[in-house]
Design a protein around this motif. Structure first.
Motif, PDB file in Angstrom:
ATOM      1  N   LEU A  91       6.945 -54.383  -5.404  1.00 47.53           N
ATOM      2  CA  LEU A  91       5.476 -54.366  -4.563  1.00 47.53           C
ATOM      3  C   LEU A  91       4.670 -55.656  -4.803  1.00 47.53           C
ATOM      4  O   LEU A  91       3.692 -55.913  -4.624  1.00 47.53           O
ATOM      5  CB  LEU A  91       4.819 -53.127  -5.284  1.00 47.53           C
ATOM      6  CG  LEU A  91       5.383 -51.861  -4.698  1.00 47.53           C
ATOM      7  CD1 LEU A  91       4.237 -50.666  -5.480  1.00 47.53           C
ATOM      8  CD2 LEU A  91       5.557 -51.632  -3.292  1.00 47.53           C
ATOM      9  N   LEU A  92       5.434 -56.443  -5.538  1.00 49.88           N
ATOM     10  CA  LEU A  92       5.068 -57.858  -5.629  1.00 49.88           C
ATOM     11  C   LEU A  92       5.404 -59.099  -5.074  1.00 49.88           C
ATOM     12  O   LEU A  92       6.715 -59.416  -5.157  1.00 49.88           O
ATOM     13  CB  LEU A  92       4.873 -58.417  -7.280  1.00 49.88           C
ATOM     14  CG  LEU A  92       4.070 -57.725  -8.217  1.00 49.88           C
ATOM     15  CD1 LEU A  92       4.113 -57.919  -9.634  1.00 49.88           C
ATOM     16  CD2 LEU A  92       2.421 -58.250  -7.760  1.00 49.88           C
ATOM     17  N   PHE A  93       4.944 -59.552  -3.670  1.00 55.80           N
ATOM     18  CA  PHE A  93       5.406 -60.759  -3.238  1.00 55.80           C
ATOM     19  C   PHE A  93       6.789 -60.529  -2.629  1.00 55.80           C
ATOM     20  O   PHE A  93       7.562 -61.405  -2.165  1.00 55.80           O
ATOM     21  CB  PHE A  93       5.217 -62.069  -4.127  1.00 55.80           C
ATOM     22  CG  PHE A  93       3.935 -62.160  -4.640  1.00 55.80           C
ATOM     23  CD1 PHE A  93       2.647 -61.942  -3.637  1.00 55.80           C
ATOM     24  CD2 PHE A  93       3.813 -62.281  -6.173  1.00 55.80           C
ATOM     25  CE1 PHE A  93       1.734 -62.465  -4.428  1.00 55.80           C
ATOM     26  CE2 PHE A  93       2.555 -62.303  -6.745  1.00 55.80           C
ATOM     27  CZ  PHE A  93       1.408 -62.537  -5.968  1.00 55.80           C
ATOM     28  N   GLY A  94       7.240 -59.149  -2.200  1.00 50.35           N
ATOM     29  CA  GLY A  94       8.264 -58.856  -1.584  1.00 50.35           C
ATOM     30  C   GLY A  94       8.370 -58.359  -0.076  1.00 50.35           C
ATOM     31  O   GLY A  94       9.436 -57.997   0.103  1.00 50.35           O
ATOM     32  N   ARG A  95       7.249 -58.566   0.610  1.00 48.77           N
ATOM     33  CA  ARG A  95       7.116 -57.909   2.048  1.00 48.77           C
ATOM     34  C   ARG A  95       7.310 -56.816   2.116  1.00 48.77           C
ATOM     35  O   ARG A  95       7.864 -56.097   2.956  1.00 48.77           O
ATOM     36  CB  ARG A  95       7.977 -58.756   2.713  1.00 48.77           C
ATOM     37  CG  ARG A  95       7.992 -60.374   2.714  1.00 48.77           C
ATOM     38  CD  ARG A  95       8.742 -61.040   3.961  1.00 48.77           C
ATOM     39  NE  ARG A  95       8.466 -62.499   3.548  1.00 48.77           N
ATOM     40  CZ  ARG A  95       9.104 -63.378   4.634  1.00 48.77           C
ATOM     41  NH1 ARG A  95       9.554 -63.104   5.745  1.00 48.77           N
ATOM     42  NH2 ARG A  95       8.651 -64.628   4.440  1.00 48.77           N
ATOM     43  N   ALA A  96       7.317 -55.823   1.042  1.00 47.41           N
ATOM     44  CA  ALA A  96       7.477 -54.423   1.043  1.00 47.41           C
ATOM     45  C   ALA A  96       6.418 -53.932   1.951  1.00 47.41           C
ATOM     46  O   ALA A  96       6.748 -52.824   2.630  1.00 47.41           O
ATOM     47  CB  ALA A  96       7.144 -53.853  -0.348  1.00 47.41           C
ATOM     48  N   GLY A  97       4.941 -54.280   2.180  1.00 53.88           N
ATOM     49  CA  GLY A  97       4.056 -53.738   3.027  1.00 53.88           C
ATOM     50  C   GLY A  97       4.744 -53.642   4.262  1.00 53.88           C
ATOM     51  O   GLY A  97       4.377 -52.833   5.093  1.00 53.88           O
ATOM     52  N   GLU A  98       5.172 -54.815   4.587  1.00 51.92           N
ATOM     53  CA  GLU A  98       5.636 -55.036   6.145  1.00 51.92           C
ATOM     54  C   GLU A  98       6.718 -54.058   6.356  1.00 51.92           C
ATOM     55  O   GLU A  98       6.756 -53.398   7.549  1.00 51.92           O
ATOM     56  CB  GLU A  98       6.066 -56.476   6.507  1.00 51.92           C
ATOM     57  CG  GLU A  98       5.029 -57.591   6.228  1.00 51.92           C
ATOM     58  CD  GLU A  98       5.822 -58.992   6.261  1.00 51.92           C
ATOM     59  OE1 GLU A  98       6.638 -59.024   7.095  1.00 51.92           O
ATOM     60  OE2 GLU A  98       5.258 -59.722   5.349  1.00 51.92           O
ATOM     61  N   GLU A  99       7.725 -53.969   5.435  1.00 46.11           N
ATOM     62  CA  GLU A  99       8.800 -53.150   5.549  1.00 46.11           C
ATOM     63  C   GLU A  99       8.448 -51.557   5.692  1.00 46.11           C
ATOM     64  O   GLU A  99       9.042 -50.694   6.424  1.00 46.11           O
ATOM     65  CB  GLU A  99       9.926 -53.218   4.573  1.00 46.11           C
ATOM     66  CG  GLU A  99      10.500 -54.770   4.541  1.00 46.11           C
ATOM     67  CD  GLU A  99      11.419 -55.193   3.722  1.00 46.11           C
ATOM     68  OE1 GLU A  99      12.124 -56.139   3.814  1.00 46.11           O
ATOM     69  OE2 GLU A  99      11.366 -54.487   2.662  1.00 46.11           O
ATOM     70  N   ALA A 101       5.637 -50.249   6.524  1.00 42.06           N
ATOM     71  CA  ALA A 101       4.879 -49.888   7.672  1.00 42.06           C
ATOM     72  C   ALA A 101       5.895 -49.900   9.040  1.00 42.06           C
ATOM     73  O   ALA A 101       5.773 -49.047   9.906  1.00 42.06           O
ATOM     74  CB  ALA A 101       3.935 -51.029   8.212  1.00 42.06           C
ATOM     75  N   TYR A 102       6.957 -50.816   8.933  1.00 38.27           N
ATOM     76  CA  TYR A 102       7.845 -50.884  10.064  1.00 38.27           C
ATOM     77  C   TYR A 102       8.530 -49.516  10.146  1.00 38.27           C
ATOM     78  O   TYR A 102       8.932 -48.891  11.265  1.00 38.27           O
ATOM     79  CB  TYR A 102       8.804 -52.096   9.926  1.00 38.27           C
ATOM     80  CG  TYR A 102       9.718 -52.348  10.958  1.00 38.27           C
ATOM     81  CD1 TYR A 102       9.573 -52.961  12.184  1.00 38.27           C
ATOM     82  CD2 TYR A 102      11.026 -51.573  10.707  1.00 38.27           C
ATOM     83  CE1 TYR A 102      10.557 -53.037  13.262  1.00 38.27           C
ATOM     84  CE2 TYR A 102      11.992 -51.881  11.702  1.00 38.27           C
ATOM     85  CZ  TYR A 102      11.948 -52.684  12.907  1.00 38.27           C
ATOM     86  OH  TYR A 102      12.863 -52.974  13.821  1.00 38.27           O
ATOM     87  N   LEU A 103       9.113 -49.206   8.834  1.00 37.94           N
ATOM     88  CA  LEU A 103       9.989 -47.912   8.721  1.00 37.94           C
ATOM     89  C   LEU A 103       9.256 -46.849   8.981  1.00 37.94           C
ATOM     90  O   LEU A 103       9.931 -45.748   9.722  1.00 37.94           O
ATOM     91  CB  LEU A 103      10.526 -47.838   7.396  1.00 37.94           C
ATOM     92  CG  LEU A 103      11.663 -49.071   7.160  1.00 37.94           C
ATOM     93  CD1 LEU A 103      12.086 -49.237   5.822  1.00 37.94           C
ATOM     94  CD2 LEU A 103      12.960 -48.788   7.998  1.00 37.94           C
ATOM     95  N   VAL A 108      11.190 -43.119   9.594  1.00 39.69           N
ATOM     96  CA  VAL A 108      12.259 -43.400   8.678  1.00 39.69           C
ATOM     97  C   VAL A 108      11.553 -43.039   7.171  1.00 39.69           C
ATOM     98  O   VAL A 108      10.554 -43.574   7.085  1.00 39.69           O
ATOM     99  CB  VAL A 108      12.805 -44.740   8.644  1.00 39.69           C
ATOM    100  CG1 VAL A 108      13.864 -44.815   7.237  1.00 39.69           C
ATOM    101  CG2 VAL A 108      13.604 -45.084   9.779  1.00 39.69           C
ATOM    102  N   ALA A 109      11.993 -42.280   6.363  1.00 40.61           N
ATOM    103  CA  ALA A 109      11.537 -41.906   5.203  1.00 40.61           C
ATOM    104  C   ALA A 109      11.744 -43.173   4.140  1.00 40.61           C
ATOM    105  O   ALA A 109      12.870 -43.895   4.232  1.00 40.61           O
ATOM    106  CB  ALA A 109      12.302 -40.881   4.714  1.00 40.61           C
ATOM    107  N   VAL A 110      10.823 -43.399   3.517  1.00 40.75           N
ATOM    108  CA  VAL A 110      10.888 -44.630   2.489  1.00 40.75           C
ATOM    109  C   VAL A 110      10.564 -44.231   1.020  1.00 40.75           C
ATOM    110  O   VAL A 110       9.691 -43.340   0.757  1.00 40.75           O
ATOM    111  CB  VAL A 110       9.870 -45.788   3.018  1.00 40.75           C
ATOM    112  CG1 VAL A 110       9.928 -46.996   1.921  1.00 40.75           C
ATOM    113  CG2 VAL A 110      10.281 -45.984   4.330  1.00 40.75           C
ATOM    114  N   GLU A 111      11.441 -44.507  -0.002  1.00 40.17           N
ATOM    115  CA  GLU A 111      11.031 -44.495  -1.442  1.00 40.17           C
ATOM    116  C   GLU A 111      11.196 -45.994  -1.922  1.00 40.17           C
ATOM    117  O   GLU A 111      11.868 -46.834  -1.562  1.00 40.17           O
ATOM    118  CB  GLU A 111      12.557 -43.658  -1.864  1.00 40.17           C
ATOM    119  CG  GLU A 111      12.526 -43.378  -3.689  1.00 40.17           C
ATOM    120  CD  GLU A 111      13.433 -42.597  -3.995  1.00 40.17           C
ATOM    121  OE1 GLU A 111      13.271 -42.305  -5.005  1.00 40.17           O
ATOM    122  OE2 GLU A 111      14.673 -42.649  -3.382  1.00 40.17           O
TER     123      GLU A 111
END
Length: 244
Positions: A91-99, A101-103, A108-111
């Motif tokens: 969750l730090l500068f890893g583009r997790a927010g984009e991923e 939202a996309y999934l 798609v379930a995200v953990e």
């Protein structure tokens, strides 16, 4: 039946720093999307997974973000257990927010499985508290390289009275130092830790005014964390020499 995607923080490189939850997720993985900054030996913890390398490095040839997201969606919708391994903390500068939202938009379930950030590992290597109450009011994690290639307002950040932990800043170490010195004195403690927690780790403890020159003379480069603030002056004596 749909599978799921786990966004997993692999930490700064030392596999001993992985959480038990991360180890369990890796063992269950069928598809492993592996980031360049993760320790490549992490694949030994995912013995049944198909490994797909999806490196993303600043200034280097990288796998497009959209392609990575489509891979995750495709395999998850095919019923696979997908683990997207990211260096450091998800969750730090890893583009997790984009991923995320996309999934989620694709059903798609995200953990999320957290990992130790390289910024925290760098502080541990120096033996400092990022929030030492005698020196600062808190800590700010900031990237020197925004999506639009702009830089933060270094003067405003310097005025916060916090320890600054700067990611992706080595290519701009001169300009960020100059920006910070518009507010901070040149003798403010500063440090660079490259490849924190690994057997390749190198450390430099210096001052803000000498930071850019000392880092260049030492041959330090990415991936590295830059730390600035009075708390950095508490670095353990063992951290002072530059590691060979």
């Amino acid at each position: 039946m749909n599978g799921k995607v786990t966004l997993l923080g692999a930490g700064p490189g030392d596999l001993d720093l992985l959480t038990l939850k991360a180890v369990k997720a890796l063992a269950a993985a069928e598809i492993l999307l592996l980031d360049d900054l993760a320790n490549p030996d992490i694949v030994t913890l995912a013995p049944q997974a198909r490994v797909i390398r999806v490196g993303k490095r600043g200034g280097c040839k990288s796998t497009p973000q959209d392609f990575i997201q489509r891979l995750m969606r495709r395999y998850a919708l095919a019923g696979k257990i997908v683990v997207r391994v990211k260096g450091g903390e998800v969750l730090l500068f890893g583009r997790a927010g984009e991923e995320i939202a996309y999934l989620q938009a694709a059903g798609v379930a995200v953990e999320i499985v957290n990992g130790i950030s390289s910024g925290l590992a760098a502080a541990a290597s120096l033996g400092i508290s990022l929030t030492h109450r005698e020196h600062c009011r808190g800590v700010i994690f900031v990237t020197a390289h925004a999506q639009d290639h702009s830089e933060p307002d270094w003067g405003a950040l310097a005025a916060t009275g916090t320890t600054l932990v700067i990611y992706m800043g080595m290519s701009r170490i001169g300009s960020l130092s100059d920006g910070l010195m518009r507010t901070l004195p040149s003798w403010t403690p500063a440090a660079v830790v490259q490849w924190a927690s690994t057997d390749r780790e190198r450390r430099l403890v210096t001052t803000l005014g000498a930071l850019a020159g000392d880092a260049e003379a030492a041959g330090l480069g990415s991936p590295a964390i830059i730390l600035v603030g009075e708390a950095v002056g508490e670095a353990l004596p063992t951290a002072l020499p530059l590691a060979a």
